[in-house]
Design an enzyme around this catalytic site. Structure first.
Site, mmCIF file in Angstrom:
data_model
loop_
_atom_site.group_PDB
_atom_site.id
_atom_site.type_symbol
_atom_site.label_atom_id
_atom_site.label_comp_id
_atom_site.label_asym_id
_atom_site.label_seq_id
_atom_site.Cartn_x
_atom_site.Cartn_y
_atom_site.Cartn_z
ATOM 1 N N LYS A 159 4.878 -11.280 3.454
ATOM 2 C CA LYS A 159 3.486 -11.516 3.310
ATOM 3 C C LYS A 159 3.255 -11.770 1.870
ATOM 4 O O LYS A 159 4.000 -11.125 0.988
ATOM 5 C CB LYS A 159 2.518 -10.476 3.728
ATOM 6 C CG LYS A 159 0.881 -10.743 3.603
ATOM 7 C CD LYS A 159 0.197 -9.645 4.125
ATOM 8 C CE LYS A 159 0.207 -8.395 3.601
ATOM 9 N NZ LYS A 159 -0.502 -8.418 2.270
ATOM 10 N N GLU A 207 -9.127 -9.926 3.936
ATOM 11 C CA GLU A 207 -9.230 -8.548 3.601
ATOM 12 C C GLU A 207 -10.684 -8.536 2.928
ATOM 13 O O GLU A 207 -11.071 -9.218 2.144
ATOM 14 C CB GLU A 207 -8.269 -8.126 2.534
ATOM 15 C CG GLU A 207 -8.616 -6.514 2.313
ATOM 16 C CD GLU A 207 -7.598 -5.955 1.648
ATOM 17 O OE1 GLU A 207 -6.105 -6.396 1.559
ATOM 18 O OE2 GLU A 207 -7.611 -4.717 1.141
ATOM 19 N N GLU A 219 0.014 -12.653 -1.225
ATOM 20 C CA GLU A 219 -1.450 -12.709 -1.600
ATOM 21 C C GLU A 219 -1.611 -14.185 -2.654
ATOM 22 O O GLU A 219 -1.035 -14.036 -3.485
ATOM 23 C CB GLU A 219 -1.845 -11.256 -2.505
ATOM 24 C CG GLU A 219 -1.628 -10.337 -1.581
ATOM 25 C CD GLU A 219 -1.901 -9.020 -2.287
ATOM 26 O OE1 GLU A 219 -2.501 -9.037 -3.575
ATOM 27 O OE2 GLU A 219 -1.673 -7.872 -1.707
ATOM 28 N N ASP A 240 5.595 -6.932 2.699
ATOM 29 C CA ASP A 240 4.636 -7.322 1.489
ATOM 30 C C ASP A 240 5.616 -7.839 0.438
ATOM 31 O O ASP A 240 6.406 -7.308 -0.133
ATOM 32 C CB ASP A 240 3.986 -6.417 1.187
ATOM 33 C CG ASP A 240 2.236 -6.617 1.105
ATOM 34 O OD1 ASP A 240 2.018 -7.878 1.476
ATOM 35 O OD2 ASP A 240 1.685 -5.690 1.229
ATOM 36 N N SER A 297 0.758 -0.966 -0.102
ATOM 37 C CA SER A 297 -0.030 -0.085 0.021
ATOM 38 C C SER A 297 0.885 1.467 0.088
ATOM 39 O O SER A 297 0.351 2.357 -0.065
ATOM 40 C CB SER A 297 -0.932 -0.133 1.170
ATOM 41 O OG SER A 297 -0.139 -0.285 2.444
HETATM 42 O O1 KIV Z 1 -0.238 -3.512 1.443
HETATM 43 C C1 KIV Z 1 -0.962 -3.511 2.496
HETATM 44 O O2 KIV Z 1 -1.202 -2.399 3.362
HETATM 45 C C2 KIV Z 1 -1.932 -4.379 3.104
HETATM 46 C C3 KIV Z 1 -2.683 -4.441 4.275
HETATM 47 C C4 KIV Z 1 -4.001 -3.813 3.714
HETATM 48 C C5 KIV Z 1 -3.207 -5.760 4.769
HETATM 49 O O3 KIV Z 1 -1.703 -5.499 2.615
#
Ligand code: KIV
Length: 272
Positions: A121, A190, A123, A91, A53
């Site tokens: 993390k 989410e 997806e 991420d 994000s």
């Molecule tokens: O990229 C991000 O901030 C996210 C969160 C919204 C979980 O994946």
């Protein structure tokens, strides 16, 4: 420090699972830079996600797709230097793990070596199984992410609530089971119906971290800029604003501009 954060020891993936076991909710936020990460770590957040994000709130893109591995490493490295207690999770950006598990491992290794992240993390569910397995085989902790997965926005076509229909809900449950069986330490859920998130959270022994997924998840996460009211253009139903920093900053800067224009700043005590 939050009044609820009594345990000052470093948060680990194992401790997050123990928190679920004793029914202690897990408080998570995103961060992208040293100064904000230091503040939110000191306030008692358990997990800091350096989310892709960053593409939206730091770089001003409309999707998370442009984020590169080098950019994620830069942001995560800055956050890691600030954090003493929270678990730092990076991420994996779009294009660094889909469809090629060897590339996924190479990307995850770069993140761990160059940013001092403590986990990654990623997806998706069954379609990225091989990538998850390979990353885990190198001893790198993985947090899953199901439901609305913003890197697939062009497939979904909108940021609407996911898994409302039976087939998508059933796949989500299967994917959640798979993530746990593979060895993920947690997963983000989410924007899915609260009832579905509750079912998954009750069935799994690893923690679920919800965003727009109701109050029965084991933890919650919000994007820092949204909850602090820095990013005011984004107001989904699930978002609670805890501050109005955009007004605070706007007023402070307008005051400064006035002071400079009127030669009020600097005064005699503010010069050498
Ligand atoms: O990229 C991000 O901030 C996210 C969160 C919204 C979980 O994946």
């Amino acid at each position: 420090m939050s009044t609820y954060t009594e345990d000052l020891r470093k948060v680990t993936t194992r401790r997050l699972i123990e928190m679920k076991q004793r029914g202690e909710k897990i408080a998570c936020l995103t961060a992208y830079d040293y100064s904000m990460a230091r503040l939110i770590d000191e306030a008692g957040v358990d997990l800091i996600l350096v989310g892709d994000s960053a593409s939206n709130v730091m770089a001003g893109h409309t999707t998370t797709l442009p984020m590169t591995l080098d950019q994620m490493i830069y942001h995560t490295d800055s956050v890691s230097r600030a954090v003493k207690r929270a678990l730092v999770v990076c991420d994996m950006p779009f294009g660094t793990y889909q469809g090629n598990s060897k590339q996924a491992l190479a990307s995850a290794i770069r993140i761990m070596k160059e940013s001092a992240a403590e986990a990654v993390k990623i997806e998706g569910g069954s379609e990225i199984r091989e990538s998850i397995e390979r990353i885990l085989s190198a001893g790198i902790p993985v947090c899953g992410h199901l439901g609305l997965t913003p890197q697939s926005i062009n497939k979904f076509g909108s940021y609407a609530v996911r898994a409302r229909d039976e087939a998508e809900a059933a796949k989500l449950v299967e994917d959640a089971r798979m993530l746990q069986e593979l060895g993920c330490f947690a997963m983000v859920l989410e924007k899915i119906p609260a009832q579905l998130a509750e079912q998954v959270s009750k069935e799994l022994s690893i923690p679920t971290i919800g965003i727009g997924a109701g109050g029965q998840c084991d933890g919650q996460i919000l994007v820092m800029h949204d909850m602090l009211g820095i990013n005011k253009g984004f107001s989904p139903r699930f978002l609670r604003r805890y501050a109005d920093l955009s007004s605070v900053i706007n007023q402070a800067v307008a005051h400064y501009v006035d002071d400079v224009k009127t030669s009020d700043f600097p005064n005699e005590r503010e010069q050498y």
